[in-house]
Design an enzyme around this catalytic site. Structure first.
Site, mmCIF file in Angstrom:
data_model
loop_
_atom_site.group_PDB
_atom_site.id
_atom_site.type_symbol
_atom_site.label_atom_id
_atom_site.label_comp_id
_atom_site.label_asym_id
_atom_site.label_seq_id
_atom_site.Cartn_x
_atom_site.Cartn_y
_atom_site.Cartn_z
ATOM 1 N N CYS A 109 0.633 -0.958 -0.328
ATOM 2 C CA CYS A 109 -0.225 0.166 0.115
ATOM 3 C C CYS A 109 0.924 1.145 -0.169
ATOM 4 O O CYS A 109 1.292 2.011 0.832
ATOM 5 C CB CYS A 109 -0.757 -0.071 1.339
ATOM 6 S SG CYS A 109 -2.308 1.417 0.788
ATOM 7 N N HIS A 301 6.613 -4.025 0.388
ATOM 8 C CA HIS A 301 5.649 -3.321 0.825
ATOM 9 C C HIS A 301 6.749 -1.818 1.159
ATOM 10 O O HIS A 301 7.166 -1.891 0.080
ATOM 11 C CB HIS A 301 6.177 -3.811 2.314
ATOM 12 C CG HIS A 301 5.138 -2.663 3.234
ATOM 13 N ND1 HIS A 301 3.944 -2.904 3.028
ATOM 14 C CD2 HIS A 301 5.413 -2.780 3.941
ATOM 15 C CE1 HIS A 301 3.534 -2.260 4.481
ATOM 16 N NE2 HIS A 301 4.486 -2.291 4.932
#
Length: 368
Positions: A109, A301
């Protein structure tokens, strides 16, 4: 005559008459021929209103209400997609109450990494510096992905080119347009392809424009050790995707030298599966500027990173620490994952963690 039209067979009340009556009763539903009230009454109550669509169902005489036992289909509740909304954690950062957006699931994200930088820059950068900033309304507890996208879009549209020449102005406007196109990918994952030659080396993709426009550095620590000439030769300046293709090609090569290079390259990827090497960590610490907020990419990530007094720290966005104000940063000083938690002033903290268990005491060497 007996076989074709025998009255005993066709009109026999014992055999055919009873069958005809039953068939006619089932087809017509007549109460006169319906047999027992238990059988026909139940059929009349269940079948006719649904099959015939009588106007009595919604007639004004009955107030337009549906028949008893029949209700209009209720609208199903809208299920929230995973990651569609985020809980907000408030901390005291540089003397100001600052919001941080937390994450319930670990995943790619980049949206949160960028947004949290823009939130932290409110107390970190002076307003006159022109660095993009985002503020959430006080007492905000939950924020949706759409709201975060809106804040980010406003920051991008408010950016100004660093050069006022006509050519760069046109290029800047094109970058703005391209960035607005890739914004939706920020909540799911970006197409990022590292190169093993430097902590800021990535294969260029349109998604990288987002970081350039917001003046946010993007880093990784997956580097080849220059003291290993075989690995340097095998990996070269290839990106990760290119290196994987080379390994596959070398396995089927007839040249023993290429086969050897493929094996060395494959061994490099296997031995550095954590995507952070000691050489990469040293280069990252040296390359990042003191007090700089950036985004660190590792294992698919994206994390918010800062350098404070020569040490690197990653922002703790795990929702499990939502209520622990003393857990804000996590040190990045080891390749094997050994780290410790710190508060907003980078002082060591001893959080309870997700399950209420006390986290192991940190390395005393970091208490300086």
């Amino acid at each position: 005559p007996q076989e074709e039209g025998s009255p005993q067979e066709e009109g026999s009340p014992q055999e055919e008459g009873s069958l005809q009556e039953r068939a006619s009763q089932q087809e017509e539903g007549s109460p006169e021929k319906g047999g027992s009230p238990e059988e026909r009454g139940s059929l009349q109550q269940q079948q006719p209103p649904q099959e015939e669509g009588s106007p009595q169902e919604g007639s004004p005489q009955e107030g337009g209400s549906p028949l008893e036992g029949v209700s209009p289909p209720a609208e199903p509740p809208r299920a929230q997609p995973p990651g569609d909304f985020y809980l907000v954690k408030w901390i005291l950062w540089k003397g100001q109450r600052t919001a941080l957006v937390t994450q319930s699931e670990n995943g790619p994200c980049p949206l949160l990494a960028i947004i949290n930088i823009l939130l932290l820059q409110v107390g970190w950068c002076p307003t006159s510096s022109g660095c993009p900033q985002v503020k959430l309304p006080p007492q905000t507890e939950v924020v949706t992905a759409e709201e975060l996208m809106a804040h980010l879009g406003n920051c991008i549209l408010a950016t100004q080119p660093r050069d006022t020449s006509e050519g760069l102005q046109l290029n800047f406007q094109q970058n703005i347009s391209d960035t607005m196109t890739v914004l939706p990918k920020l909540s799911t994952g970006l197409d990022v392809n590292v190169r093993f030659t430097g902590v800021s080396d990535f294969e260029y993709t349109p998604e990288c424009i987002v970081f350039d426009l917001l003046n946010i550095p993007l880093y990784h620590g997956w580097l080849v050790d220059p003291q290993s000439p075989e690995q340097v030769q095998a990996v070269g300046k290839l990106s990760y995707n290119q290196l994987v293709e080379k390994i596959i090609t070398c396995k089927h090569a007839s040249d023993s030298r290429l086969v050897s290079e493929g094996l060395v390259a494959e061994q490099f990827l296997e031995s550095t599966a954590s995507q952070l090497t000691f050489h990469g960590l040293c280069e990252l610490t040296a390359r990042a500027r003191e007090g700089e907020l950036g985004v660190f990419f590792r294992n698919n990530h994206f994390s918010t990173m800062i350098k404070h007094k020569g040490h690197l720290y990653l922002l703790v966005t795990d929702q499990g620490f939502l209520q622990e104000e003393g857990v804000v940063w996590e040190s990045l000083h080891s390749v094997d994952g050994d780290s410790c938690f710190c508060d907003t002033d980078f002082h060591l903290s001893h959080p309870l963690g997700k399950d209420g268990a006390t986290v192991a005491p940190p390395d005393p060497r970091l208490q300086q």
